[in-house]
Motif scaffolding. Sequence first.
Motif, PDB file in Angstrom:
ATOM      1  N   PRO A 206       5.172 -12.602   3.696  1.00  0.00           N
ATOM      2  CA  PRO A 206       4.541 -13.592   2.816  1.00  0.00           C
ATOM      3  C   PRO A 206       4.983 -13.498   1.368  1.00  0.00           C
ATOM      4  O   PRO A 206       4.697 -14.395   0.577  1.00  0.00           O
ATOM      5  CB  PRO A 206       3.046 -13.304   2.961  1.00  0.00           C
ATOM      6  N   ALA A 207       5.702 -12.436   1.002  1.00  0.00           N
ATOM      7  CA  ALA A 207       6.208 -12.309  -0.356  1.00  0.00           C
ATOM      8  C   ALA A 207       7.663 -12.757  -0.480  1.00  0.00           C
ATOM      9  O   ALA A 207       8.242 -12.664  -1.549  1.00  0.00           O
ATOM     10  CB  ALA A 207       6.079 -10.879  -0.845  1.00  0.00           C
ATOM     11  N   SER A 208       8.240 -13.266   0.609  1.00  0.00           N
ATOM     12  CA  SER A 208       9.568 -13.869   0.530  1.00  0.00           C
ATOM     13  C   SER A 208       9.406 -15.348   0.198  1.00  0.00           C
ATOM     14  O   SER A 208       8.304 -15.901   0.257  1.00  0.00           O
ATOM     15  CB  SER A 208      10.306 -13.721   1.861  1.00  0.00           C
ATOM     16  N   ARG A 209      10.504 -16.024  -0.156  1.00  0.00           N
ATOM     17  CA  ARG A 209      10.391 -17.447  -0.488  1.00  0.00           C
ATOM     18  C   ARG A 209       9.872 -18.244   0.702  1.00  0.00           C
ATOM     19  O   ARG A 209       8.928 -19.023   0.572  1.00  0.00           O
ATOM     20  CB  ARG A 209      11.751 -17.991  -0.940  1.00  0.00           C
ATOM     21  N   SER A 210      10.474 -18.067   1.868  1.00  0.00           N
ATOM     22  CA  SER A 210      10.039 -18.819   3.039  1.00  0.00           C
ATOM     23  C   SER A 210       8.656 -18.379   3.498  1.00  0.00           C
ATOM     24  O   SER A 210       7.844 -19.185   3.948  1.00  0.00           O
ATOM     25  CB  SER A 210      11.046 -18.665   4.181  1.00  0.00           C
TER      26      SER A 210
END
Length: 229
Positions: A206-210
């Motif tokens: 959830p901390a990645s862009r996607s």
Amino acid sequence: MNDSHTSLSRRRILLGAAAASAVTVAGTTAAHAAPPTAPSAGEAPQARRLVARDRIATARLAGGAARFQPDLHERLDAWLAFWSANSPRVWSTPVQVEGRVSADGDAFTLHVIRVIRDDETRDAFAAGRSDAAHLATLASLHHHFPSVRVEAGGALRVADGPAGWSGSAEQVAFAVTACRELWGLRAADATDWQERVSRAGHAADPASRSGWAAFTRESQRRGLRTESY
């Protein structure tokens, strides 16, 4: 609009405000919008030009036309279309939005979104109402903007720019509140919310862009109870 949304306490809804920067009340009406600022050296003349708009996507702006930075208005159009696409099918597309644009046209403070249901115009989102639709709308704004702040009275202020995870206090506070109130992860806190979301079956980090895009989208759908379609 009360419909069947679960009521939330003001303390929980405004959890993000406690962890974010100090509250400021931004904005001005179209009638008092400042003129475009002069471009700085090396800046294209049209970069700071404000445009007058009386709608955001399908919705009329209460109070008439306001002056926006073109990029901000385009992002608001995309945001409201996204919000509508993930809202209950019994709601019309938004017909009116109440909000204020900052003097430089680069920020917008949202107060109300109105839709039609059962031939009546209703407030699908209202800043002063503590319900899951408020948190869902906050999620939709985090999906589209890098800076989203809960103002005094529950109004939601966004600043222009590309969306994505930055790890800001505002984003972390929203994520923790969403985990507790929308995902049912009551023990989530600022140090472990990502792990708890992953364990709950969320495929991406959830901390990645996607992953942030997916997390905010599903959070909106959970808040508006549209996750099943």
